[in-house]
Each structure stands twice: as structure tokens, then as C-alpha cells.
Design a protein around this motif. Sequence first.
Motif, PDB file in Angstrom:
ATOM      1  N   ILE A 130       0.823  -1.209   0.000  1.00 58.46           N
ATOM      2  CA  ILE A 130       0.000   0.000   0.000  1.00 58.46           C
ATOM      3  C   ILE A 130       0.857   1.260   0.000  1.00 58.46           C
ATOM      4  N   TRP A 131       1.882   1.281   0.827  1.00 57.80           N
ATOM      5  CA  TRP A 131       2.704   2.488   0.914  1.00 57.80           C
ATOM      6  C   TRP A 131       3.759   2.533  -0.188  1.00 57.80           C
ATOM      7  N   ALA A 132       4.251   1.371  -0.596  1.00 57.59           N
ATOM      8  CA  ALA A 132       5.206   1.335  -1.695  1.00 57.59           C
ATOM      9  C   ALA A 132       4.542   1.825  -2.982  1.00 57.59           C
ATOM     10  N   TRP A 133       3.333   1.327  -3.257  1.00 62.75           N
ATOM     11  CA  TRP A 133       2.647   1.763  -4.475  1.00 62.75           C
ATOM     12  C   TRP A 133       2.236   3.230  -4.378  1.00 62.75           C
ATOM     13  N   THR A 134       1.734   3.659  -3.237  1.00 61.69           N
ATOM     14  CA  THR A 134       1.324   5.056  -3.094  1.00 61.69           C
ATOM     15  C   THR A 134       2.488   5.990  -3.382  1.00 61.69           C
ATOM     16  N   GLY A 135       3.675   5.656  -2.885  1.00 58.80           N
ATOM     17  CA  GLY A 135       4.848   6.473  -3.176  1.00 58.80           C
ATOM     18  C   GLY A 135       5.145   6.531  -4.658  1.00 58.80           C
ATOM     19  N   VAL A 136       5.074   5.381  -5.329  1.00 53.49           N
ATOM     20  CA  VAL A 136       5.309   5.350  -6.771  1.00 53.49           C
ATOM     21  C   VAL A 136       4.251   6.154  -7.506  1.00 53.49           C
ATOM     22  N   ALA A 137       2.986   5.951  -7.149  1.00 52.87           N
ATOM     23  CA  ALA A 137       1.889   6.628  -7.836  1.00 52.87           C
ATOM     24  C   ALA A 137       1.962   8.136  -7.661  1.00 52.87           C
ATOM     25  N   TRP A 138       2.236   8.594  -6.456  1.00 57.52           N
ATOM     26  CA  TRP A 138       2.329  10.035  -6.234  1.00 57.52           C
ATOM     27  C   TRP A 138       3.509  10.632  -6.987  1.00 57.52           C
ATOM     28  N   ALA A 139       4.614   9.909  -7.048  1.00 53.09           N
ATOM     29  CA  ALA A 139       5.766  10.393  -7.817  1.00 53.09           C
ATOM     30  C   ALA A 139       5.406  10.499  -9.296  1.00 53.09           C
ATOM     31  N   LEU A 140       4.679   9.515  -9.823  1.00 52.79           N
ATOM     32  CA  LEU A 140       4.257   9.552 -11.219  1.00 52.79           C
ATOM     33  C   LEU A 140       3.310  10.727 -11.475  1.00 52.79           C
TER      34      LEU A 140
END
Length: 229
Positions: A130-140
Amino acid sequence: MFRTSSHLPLPLKVLFTAFLAVMVPVYWYNYGPSNFLYFCDISLLLCLISVWTEKALPASMAAVGILLPQVLWCADFVGELLGVRLLGMTSYMFDENRSLFLRGLSFFHGWLPFLLVYLVRRLGYDKRAIWAWTGVAWALCLVAYFFLPPAGAVMPDPKIPVNINYVFGFDDAAPQTWLPAPVYLVFWMLALLVVAYLPTHFVLRKWSARRPAQPAPMQLVVAGMQEGH
């Protein structure tokens, strides 16, 4: 006969890799490199990593990020087929200026959710996703907002994507106007987390907890030896 400890069949690995070996150069040529910053394309890469490493985290990240959006994609596509415009996110699938082959490749949106569910079922769900993907998604989202063409931008090739990941609104033809652009961006990033990622995370965590425990590799070896007698 000895059994291997692999959780995933080799044909799946080969077929999925072959699909990407075709899709990536075709998309790069037609849509340009920025197309690979879409959430769904990043998820394909994460799936490839999980398919070959059999690690749960990459597949779990992809599942958290795009299971719900891909369901919406499928619903929108069916709506377009029936002549009902829902979100307009699949209108490009009916663009006659794009070859049938190019549009056909985009049908991965339809089978990718099933692949992700299968991978999570076989490999388990990693709660860090959840937090790994959220970080990636927000960066994108930030990259798309500050460095890539906004909604309404006129591109030399109309196939080159604009408004990647909907950071300027849901209409690629024009930015949204109901909020200041920076406020909308923050609202959108938070909405992705609260509306899409967290509910999917909770469902996957609960569902994965019911997954039958996989035998340890040594247990598989012993079982294989016993079958051999």
C-alpha cells in the motif's frame, strides 16, 4: 518424482514476457516513452518482476494500484460498445486512426486484473504494498503534472498521450476548471489513496489471509520422495 518449489508455471512466465516483448517496442514507437508512466504500464513491469522472481511485493503493489481502475476500464469499454459513454477513458479503443493491432494490445487492461489476482493468490499479499505503491503513484503524478503535456495540449502526433494519470482532470481535451490546478492535483492524489488504494489493500489483505498455506520447499521434496516409493 521431485517437485520444484516454483509457485508459477513456466508457460505463464514465457507468454507474459513474450507479450511485453511485443507491446513495449510497439507502444514506444506509436505513443512515445512517456506512455510508460501510466499506472497500468508501470504495473505491467511490476508483474514481470514478480513473475520471474516470484516475490509478492511487486505484484501486490500492482494489485493495490490498478485492480479498481482496471475494473472501471472494463466497464467503460463495455459501455462504449453499447453506445453509452461512462468515463470516456476507453474512447481511444474506437479510434479508427489507430490500427486494430495497436488497439488489440490494449486489451491487456481486460486480462491484467485476473493475472494480478492469480499472482496474489499464488505468491501471497505483501502488506507493504500500500505504501510502496502510493509512493510510486504520487511520484508519477508529480512527474506528469510538472513535466508532461497537460490536458488540451496539441501534440505533433495525436497518439502521444497528454494528461497522463488524469493529473489535469478526467477530460484529455481540456483541463478541469472546478478547482485551481494545484489544489486539484493534491485532491486527486489523496483520492487515489483513500478511494482506490486503501479499500483494495484491505480487501487483498483479508482475502490473502484465507489463502491456504503453501508447503515449504523441504516438505515438497519429502512429499516427492514419498511418492517415488
